[in-house]
Scaffold this motif. Structure first.
Motif, mmCIF file in Angstrom:
data_model
loop_
_atom_site.group_PDB
_atom_site.id
_atom_site.type_symbol
_atom_site.label_atom_id
_atom_site.label_comp_id
_atom_site.label_asym_id
_atom_site.label_seq_id
_atom_site.Cartn_x
_atom_site.Cartn_y
_atom_site.Cartn_z
ATOM 1 N N ASN A 103 0.837 -1.213 0.000
ATOM 2 C CA ASN A 103 0.000 0.000 0.000
ATOM 3 C C ASN A 103 0.865 1.253 0.000
ATOM 4 N N HIS A 104 2.121 1.077 0.382
ATOM 5 C CA HIS A 104 3.080 2.182 0.398
ATOM 6 C C HIS A 104 4.131 1.904 -0.680
ATOM 7 N N ASN A 105 4.267 2.802 -1.604
ATOM 8 C CA ASN A 105 5.210 2.568 -2.701
ATOM 9 C C ASN A 105 6.072 3.791 -2.965
ATOM 10 N N GLU A 106 6.650 4.311 -1.892
ATOM 11 C CA GLU A 106 7.546 5.450 -2.044
ATOM 12 C C GLU A 106 8.864 4.980 -2.645
ATOM 13 N N LEU A 107 9.367 5.780 -3.560
ATOM 14 C CA LEU A 107 10.615 5.463 -4.243
ATOM 15 C C LEU A 107 11.754 6.291 -3.670
ATOM 16 N N VAL A 108 12.959 5.769 -3.807
ATOM 17 C CA VAL A 108 14.146 6.519 -3.412
ATOM 18 C C VAL A 108 14.210 7.787 -4.255
ATOM 19 N N GLU A 109 14.601 8.884 -3.650
ATOM 20 C CA GLU A 109 14.641 10.174 -4.348
ATOM 21 C C GLU A 109 15.453 10.083 -5.646
ATOM 22 N N GLY A 110 14.855 10.540 -6.736
ATOM 23 C CA GLY A 110 15.536 10.560 -8.022
ATOM 24 C C GLY A 110 15.297 9.346 -8.895
ATOM 25 N N THR A 111 14.538 8.357 -8.374
ATOM 26 C CA THR A 111 14.350 7.093 -9.104
ATOM 27 C C THR A 111 13.730 7.295 -10.482
ATOM 28 N N GLU A 112 12.568 7.923 -10.535
ATOM 29 C CA GLU A 112 11.876 8.058 -11.818
ATOM 30 C C GLU A 112 12.672 8.906 -12.802
ATOM 31 N N TYR A 113 13.301 9.957 -12.301
ATOM 32 C CA TYR A 113 14.099 10.819 -13.184
ATOM 33 C C TYR A 113 15.256 10.038 -13.800
ATOM 34 N N ILE A 114 15.993 9.280 -12.966
ATOM 35 C CA ILE A 114 17.190 8.605 -13.493
ATOM 36 C C ILE A 114 16.809 7.451 -14.418
ATOM 37 N N LEU A 115 15.700 6.760 -14.131
ATOM 38 C CA LEU A 115 15.264 5.681 -15.027
ATOM 39 C C LEU A 115 14.838 6.242 -16.379
ATOM 40 N N GLU A 116 14.123 7.347 -16.350
ATOM 41 C CA GLU A 116 13.711 8.008 -17.592
ATOM 42 C C GLU A 116 14.934 8.471 -18.370
ATOM 43 N N TYR A 117 15.893 9.032 -17.678
ATOM 44 C CA TYR A 117 17.133 9.531 -18.300
ATOM 45 C C TYR A 117 17.909 8.394 -18.958
ATOM 46 N N LEU A 118 18.088 7.284 -18.240
ATOM 47 C CA LEU A 118 18.865 6.156 -18.774
ATOM 48 C C LEU A 118 18.143 5.483 -19.938
ATOM 49 N N LYS A 119 16.824 5.390 -19.840
ATOM 50 C CA LYS A 119 16.030 4.812 -20.931
ATOM 51 C C LYS A 119 16.177 5.664 -22.197
ATOM 52 N N ALA A 120 16.152 6.981 -22.016
ATOM 53 C CA ALA A 120 16.296 7.897 -23.158
ATOM 54 C C ALA A 120 17.684 7.794 -23.787
ATOM 55 N N LYS A 121 18.651 7.351 -22.977
ATOM 56 C CA LYS A 121 20.019 7.166 -23.479
ATOM 57 C C LYS A 121 20.198 5.789 -24.126
ATOM 58 N N ASN A 122 19.095 5.042 -24.233
ATOM 59 C CA ASN A 122 19.068 3.727 -24.883
ATOM 60 C C ASN A 122 19.807 2.625 -24.123
ATOM 61 N N TYR A 123 19.952 2.815 -22.827
ATOM 62 C CA TYR A 123 20.421 1.691 -22.012
ATOM 63 C C TYR A 123 19.257 0.721 -21.813
ATOM 64 N N THR A 124 19.571 -0.574 -21.692
ATOM 65 C CA THR A 124 18.565 -1.576 -21.375
ATOM 66 C C THR A 124 18.648 -1.847 -19.877
ATOM 67 N N LEU A 125 17.511 -1.735 -19.197
ATOM 68 C CA LEU A 125 17.502 -1.775 -17.738
ATOM 69 C C LEU A 125 16.894 -3.075 -17.212
ATOM 70 N N HIS A 126 17.451 -3.529 -16.080
ATOM 71 C CA HIS A 126 17.025 -4.794 -15.480
ATOM 72 C C HIS A 126 17.030 -4.669 -13.960
ATOM 73 N N ILE A 127 16.356 -5.616 -13.291
ATOM 74 C CA ILE A 127 16.355 -5.714 -11.829
ATOM 75 C C ILE A 127 16.964 -7.047 -11.419
ATOM 76 N N ILE A 128 17.858 -7.016 -10.414
ATOM 77 C CA ILE A 128 18.294 -8.233 -9.714
ATOM 78 C C ILE A 128 18.023 -7.995 -8.234
ATOM 79 N N SER A 129 17.059 -8.724 -7.668
ATOM 80 C CA SER A 129 16.643 -8.485 -6.288
ATOM 81 C C SER A 129 16.810 -9.724 -5.424
ATOM 82 N N ASN A 130 17.244 -9.501 -4.194
ATOM 83 C CA ASN A 130 17.293 -10.581 -3.206
ATOM 84 C C ASN A 130 15.960 -10.759 -2.498
ATOM 85 N N GLY A 131 14.974 -9.948 -2.861
ATOM 86 C CA GLY A 131 13.664 -9.998 -2.216
ATOM 87 C C GLY A 131 12.858 -11.215 -2.629
#
Length: 232
Positions: A103-131
């Motif tokens: 119910n709580h989905n706060e993101l670390v400061e700067g998350t959406e901006y940096i993901l948008e920035y890297l995507k625009a730079k044509n990097y391919t993004l992935h998640i590796i989680s221990n969760g």
């Protein structure tokens, strides 16, 4: 070789687990009137919970315990520290914690901006989680960041957790990336930094707690926007 694939840790690197957990436990604490019933101060309760939970997650990472042990003990051991020996209450907190934290989905400061920035730079993004697998993808979806990632790897899928090399190998194979054109960004010194280095993959250490851990030649950031300095 030029970096093409960026692998992110999820909890406390992008998805603010510490903040979301705090808010969730506070909700449960107040709903069950724990302060009134047991004369426990919430901030003290949360501080003890955080200490116990961090140690249990280290033990999971190191293969000492499994997730069922963590689920049984993190709230039980916390309540026990305050003289409350109540397995039923502890399991109520555990079950509702896992359910309500989304119910709580706060993101670390700067998350959406940096993901948008890297995507625009044509990097391919992935998640590796221990969760846990059952919540990792939902965290991404409910926080709205799933659209940025080509692949999402949870430790439960592989059967091992970072820093073990198998999880890195699995995620790279899934994404059709190589060690040479990939980099990992994460906040855990052992799981992310040591894990990636031992695997032979470049890494950026997100020193979110400002532990000032470093070594010669290591890429270090204390805010997500500093990623641009390394991956402009």
């Amino acid at each position: 070789m030029k970096i093409q694939h960026i692998f992110f840790d999820l909890d406390n690197t992008l998805w603010d687990h510490r903040r979301n957990a705090y808010l969730t436990i506070k909700d449960l604490f107040e709903k069950e009137e724990i302060g009134l019933k047991y004369n426990i101060n919430f901030e003290e309760f949360h501080s003890v919970y955080h200490e116990i939970n961090e140690k249990l997650w280290e033990d999971i990472r190191d293969g000492i315990i499994d997730k069922e042990y963590l689920r049984k003990h993190r709230f039980y051991d916390t309540f026990n520290r305050f003289g409350v020996d109540d397995p039923e209450l502890s399991m109520y907190f555990e079950e509702h914690f896992l359910d309500k934290i989304l119910n709580h989905n706060e993101l670390v400061e700067g998350t959406e901006y940096i993901l948008e920035y890297l995507k625009a730079k044509n990097y391919t993004l992935h998640i590796i989680s221990n969760g846990f697998k059952e919540v990792t993808e939902r965290k991404c979806i409910l926080s709205g960041i799933d659209k940025y990632f080509q692949t999402i790897t949870s430790a439960d899928t592989v059967g091992v957790r970072k820093p073990r090399p198998e999880i890195f190998e699995y995620s790279l194979n899934l994404s059709e990336a190589t060690k040479e054109n990939s980099i990992l960004i994460g906040d855990d010194w052992v799981a992310d930094v040591v894990g990636a280095q031992n695997f032979g993959m470049d890494v950026i250490f997100f020193d979110v707690l400002k532990e000032n851990k470093s070594e010669e030649g290591l890429k270090v950031i204390t805010h997500l926007l500093q990623i641009k300095e390394y991956l402009g």
